[in-house]
Structures are given as C-alpha cells and as structure tokens.
Design a protein around this motif. Structure first.
Motif, short mmCIF file in Angstrom:
data_model
loop_
_atom_site.label_atom_id
_atom_site.label_comp_id
_atom_site.label_asym_id
_atom_site.label_seq_id
_atom_site.Cartn_x
_atom_site.Cartn_y
_atom_site.Cartn_z
N PHE A 137 5.89 -4.81 0.61
CA PHE A 137 6.16 -5.42 1.90
C PHE A 137 7.58 -5.96 1.91
O PHE A 137 8.00 -6.65 0.98
N SER A 138 8.32 -5.66 2.98
CA SER A 138 9.67 -6.17 3.12
C SER A 138 9.63 -7.65 3.48
O SER A 138 8.81 -8.09 4.28
N CYS A 139 10.51 -8.45 2.87
CA CYS A 139 10.59 -9.89 3.15
C CYS A 139 11.77 -10.13 4.06
O CYS A 139 12.91 -10.27 3.61
N GLU A 140 11.50 -10.15 5.36
CA GLU A 140 12.55 -10.33 6.35
C GLU A 140 12.20 -11.52 7.23
O GLU A 140 11.07 -12.00 7.24
N GLY A 141 13.19 -12.00 7.99
CA GLY A 141 12.95 -13.12 8.89
C GLY A 141 14.14 -14.05 8.90
O GLY A 141 15.15 -13.84 8.22
N GLU A 142 14.02 -15.13 9.67
CA GLU A 142 15.12 -16.08 9.78
C GLU A 142 15.32 -16.83 8.47
O GLU A 142 16.42 -17.24 8.13
N ARG A 143 14.22 -17.06 7.71
CA ARG A 143 14.33 -17.76 6.44
C ARG A 143 13.66 -16.91 5.35
O ARG A 143 12.51 -17.14 5.00
N PRO A 144 14.36 -15.89 4.86
CA PRO A 144 13.74 -15.01 3.86
C PRO A 144 13.39 -15.77 2.59
O PRO A 144 14.01 -16.78 2.25
N ALA A 145 12.37 -15.28 1.90
CA ALA A 145 11.92 -15.92 0.67
C ALA A 145 13.03 -15.88 -0.40
O ALA A 145 13.81 -14.94 -0.47
N GLN A 146 13.06 -16.90 -1.22
CA GLN A 146 14.04 -17.00 -2.30
C GLN A 146 13.32 -17.07 -3.64
O GLN A 146 12.09 -17.19 -3.71
N ALA A 147 14.09 -17.00 -4.71
CA ALA A 147 13.51 -17.08 -6.05
C ALA A 147 14.54 -17.68 -7.00
O ALA A 147 15.75 -17.60 -6.77
N THR A 148 14.03 -18.29 -8.06
CA THR A 148 14.87 -18.76 -9.16
C THR A 148 14.48 -17.98 -10.40
O THR A 148 13.29 -17.94 -10.77
N LEU A 149 15.45 -17.35 -11.06
CA LEU A 149 15.21 -16.60 -12.28
C LEU A 149 15.60 -17.47 -13.47
O LEU A 149 16.71 -18.01 -13.51
N LEU A 150 14.68 -17.61 -14.41
CA LEU A 150 14.94 -18.41 -15.61
C LEU A 150 15.28 -17.47 -16.77
O LEU A 150 14.40 -16.85 -17.36
N ILE A 151 16.60 -17.35 -17.04
CA ILE A 151 17.05 -16.52 -18.17
C ILE A 151 16.63 -17.19 -19.47
O ILE A 151 16.11 -16.56 -20.39
N ASN A 152 16.86 -18.50 -19.54
CA ASN A 152 16.39 -19.37 -20.62
C ASN A 152 16.35 -20.78 -20.02
O ASN A 152 16.78 -20.98 -18.88
N PRO A 153 15.82 -21.77 -20.74
CA PRO A 153 15.69 -23.11 -20.14
C PRO A 153 16.98 -23.69 -19.58
O PRO A 153 16.94 -24.50 -18.66
N LYS A 184 11.42 -15.21 -16.48
CA LYS A 184 10.45 -15.98 -15.72
C LYS A 184 11.01 -16.20 -14.32
O LYS A 184 12.22 -16.34 -14.14
N ILE A 185 10.11 -16.19 -13.32
CA ILE A 185 10.54 -16.31 -11.94
C ILE A 185 9.73 -17.39 -11.25
O ILE A 185 8.53 -17.54 -11.48
N GLU A 186 10.41 -18.18 -10.41
CA GLU A 186 9.78 -19.13 -9.52
C GLU A 186 10.02 -18.65 -8.09
O GLU A 186 11.17 -18.54 -7.66
N LEU A 187 8.95 -18.33 -7.37
CA LEU A 187 9.06 -17.85 -6.00
C LEU A 187 9.05 -19.03 -5.03
O LEU A 187 8.25 -19.96 -5.19
N ILE A 188 9.92 -18.99 -4.04
CA ILE A 188 10.05 -20.07 -3.06
C ILE A 188 9.77 -19.49 -1.68
O ILE A 188 10.50 -18.61 -1.22
N ASP A 189 8.72 -19.96 -1.00
CA ASP A 189 8.39 -19.40 0.30
C ASP A 189 9.25 -20.03 1.40
O ASP A 189 10.09 -20.89 1.13
N SER A 190 9.05 -19.59 2.66
CA SER A 190 9.91 -20.02 3.77
C SER A 190 9.79 -21.50 4.07
O SER A 190 10.67 -22.09 4.69
N SER A 191 8.70 -22.15 3.63
CA SER A 191 8.53 -23.59 3.86
C SER A 191 9.11 -24.42 2.72
O SER A 191 9.08 -25.64 2.77
N GLY A 192 9.64 -23.76 1.68
CA GLY A 192 10.26 -24.47 0.57
C GLY A 192 9.34 -24.73 -0.61
O GLY A 192 9.77 -25.33 -1.60
N ARG A 193 8.09 -24.29 -0.53
CA ARG A 193 7.17 -24.50 -1.65
C ARG A 193 7.51 -23.55 -2.80
O ARG A 193 7.82 -22.39 -2.59
N THR A 194 7.43 -24.06 -4.01
CA THR A 194 7.80 -23.31 -5.20
C THR A 194 6.59 -23.04 -6.08
O THR A 194 5.78 -23.94 -6.32
N SER A 195 6.46 -21.81 -6.54
CA SER A 195 5.35 -21.44 -7.41
C SER A 195 5.63 -21.91 -8.84
O SER A 195 6.74 -22.32 -9.17
#
Length: 232
Positions: A137-153, A184-195
């Motif tokens: 599914f394509s993630c499009e919209g006014e506030r597309p989803a973001q992510a943080t990639l953890l290369i190391n701590p 490791k990845i932390e997904l951030i939805d359009s409301s700002g919540r982080t997994s």
C-alpha cells in the motif's frame, strides 16, 4: 499501530476479541444499511462500504459508534442486489468532517473468497514479475508516515515511509544501507504515535540522486492489518 503507549491504546482488536490475522482488503463502493438494536428498538442508518476483506469492512455514514458496538449490516449480494445481513463489531471510528464518520468493523464470522466475489469486488492483479506474497500500500497524504532507523543505540536516522505491507516497507532516506544489513525501525503514524522498535533487514538499496536513497526492507515478524492501516 502495535505497542503504542497505554494511554492511547484504549481499544484494540485484541481487547475487543477480534481475530488479528492479516486479510487483503478490496476497494468497493456499495450502498448498505446498518442496524442497531432489536425489534421495536431497532434503528437503521444508510452507509457506504468503501473496502471489504474476509475479516472486516470499512463503512462511511453520518454517525459514530463506540468501539465494541455490535451492528447488523445489510450488504447487496450479486448483480440483483439481494441483501445479505452480516453481524459486525466496531473496531475504530474516525471523523471525516461535515458530520461524516468512517468505521472500521470486524465480521462476526470471516467470509470466504466466494463471498467476496458475490459482493462484486475486484481481485488485485499483480504486476508482471511480482513475486511478493503481500499487497503493498502506498503511504500518501498531507502527513505521510515517518520512521526512525536505529543503526545502533547511538546512531539514528530519519526516513519517510513510501509504501508498506505486512511483510515489508519501502523507505526514503539520506543514507545507503547495504543489502542484508539488520536494522531496527520505529514507525510513526500521521498522528505522531510511535511503535516499539521492530527488527527489519535491508533487501535492496537504490540511489535517487547524490544524497537520497530508497531502501526496501523486510520485517522479521509480519505486521497485522491494523498496523498497516494506521500508516495509510
């Protein structure tokens, strides 16, 4: 999304006793009627079905219902539009503005493939050479989803989510990541919540200009349908 903070995760499919397996959703545009209550106390509302899967349905109508509410839904069956009544449980409700609401509902009993065809949905056709088991599914919209990639701590980089499926995610980043690299990845939805941090592995990395990269990654543990929906 999975593992949001307890203050935001008041109602989840698991807490409402809903099957969390991943079902492919099919777009549609069907007129329907939903009912609340029984006998003399029964009240009906017109609703439109915007997508449907073996496990649930998305409705648009002019009122909201609390998560956990049980409704009866009349769906047109086949070319003669003969109605079939199914029981659904409301999982979430989101306002669409101007008195309109979008309800995500789970069926009391899962449908089979013949049921889906009888509701005149169209099977998605994979692109030539496409071998993935998941629909992306394509993630499009006014506030597309973001992510943080953890290369190391001590090393984190930001990325934009381009597309997502239960099995993997496409990201736009400012850094090249070697195929096979675990992250490791932390997904951030359009409301700002982080997994919570989730384990992924880089499958491919493609340069887009001098500093931009698109990387495709596979989840170690597949996401649920609700995880994916939260990012769309």
């Amino acid at each position: 999304m999975s593992d949001v903070s307890p203050s935001t995760a008041k109602n989840t499919p698991a807490s409402l006793g809903v099957d969390r397996r991943v079902w492919v959703r099919y777009s549609c545009d069907l007129e329907s009627t939903c009912h609340s209550g029984q006998g003399r106390d029964e009240v009906s509302w017109s609703a439109r079905v915007r997508d449907i899967s073996r496990g649930g349905v998305n409705l648009q109508l002019n009122r909201s219902f609390e998560p956990g509410a049980v409704l009866s839904l009349d769906l047109p069956l086949g070319p003669d539009d003969i109605p079939r009544t199914l029981q659904v449980k409301v999982i979430h409700a989101q306002t669409q503005g101007l008195g309109r609401w979008s309800l995500g509902c789970a069926f009391d009993k899962t449908l089979d493939e013949e049921d889906l065809l009888s509701f005149q949905v169209k099977q998605p056709v994979p692109a030539a050479g496409e071998k993935r088991a998941w629909i992306r599914f394509s993630c499009e919209g006014e506030r597309p989803a973001q992510a943080t990639l953890l290369i190391n701590p001590a090393n984190k980089i930001q990325a934009q989510v381009l597309n997502i499926s239960p099995g993997g995610v496409g990201l736009a980043t400012k850094r090249h990541c070697e195929p096979g690299m675990p992250l490791k990845i932390e997904l951030i939805d359009s409301s700002g919540r982080t997994s919570r941090p989730m384990q992924i592995r880089v499958i491919h990395s493609t340069a887009k200009g001098k500093e931009d990269w698109v990387i495709g990654c596979a989840f170690e543990t597949p996401l649920t349908e609700e995880d994916v929906a939260a990012l769309l």
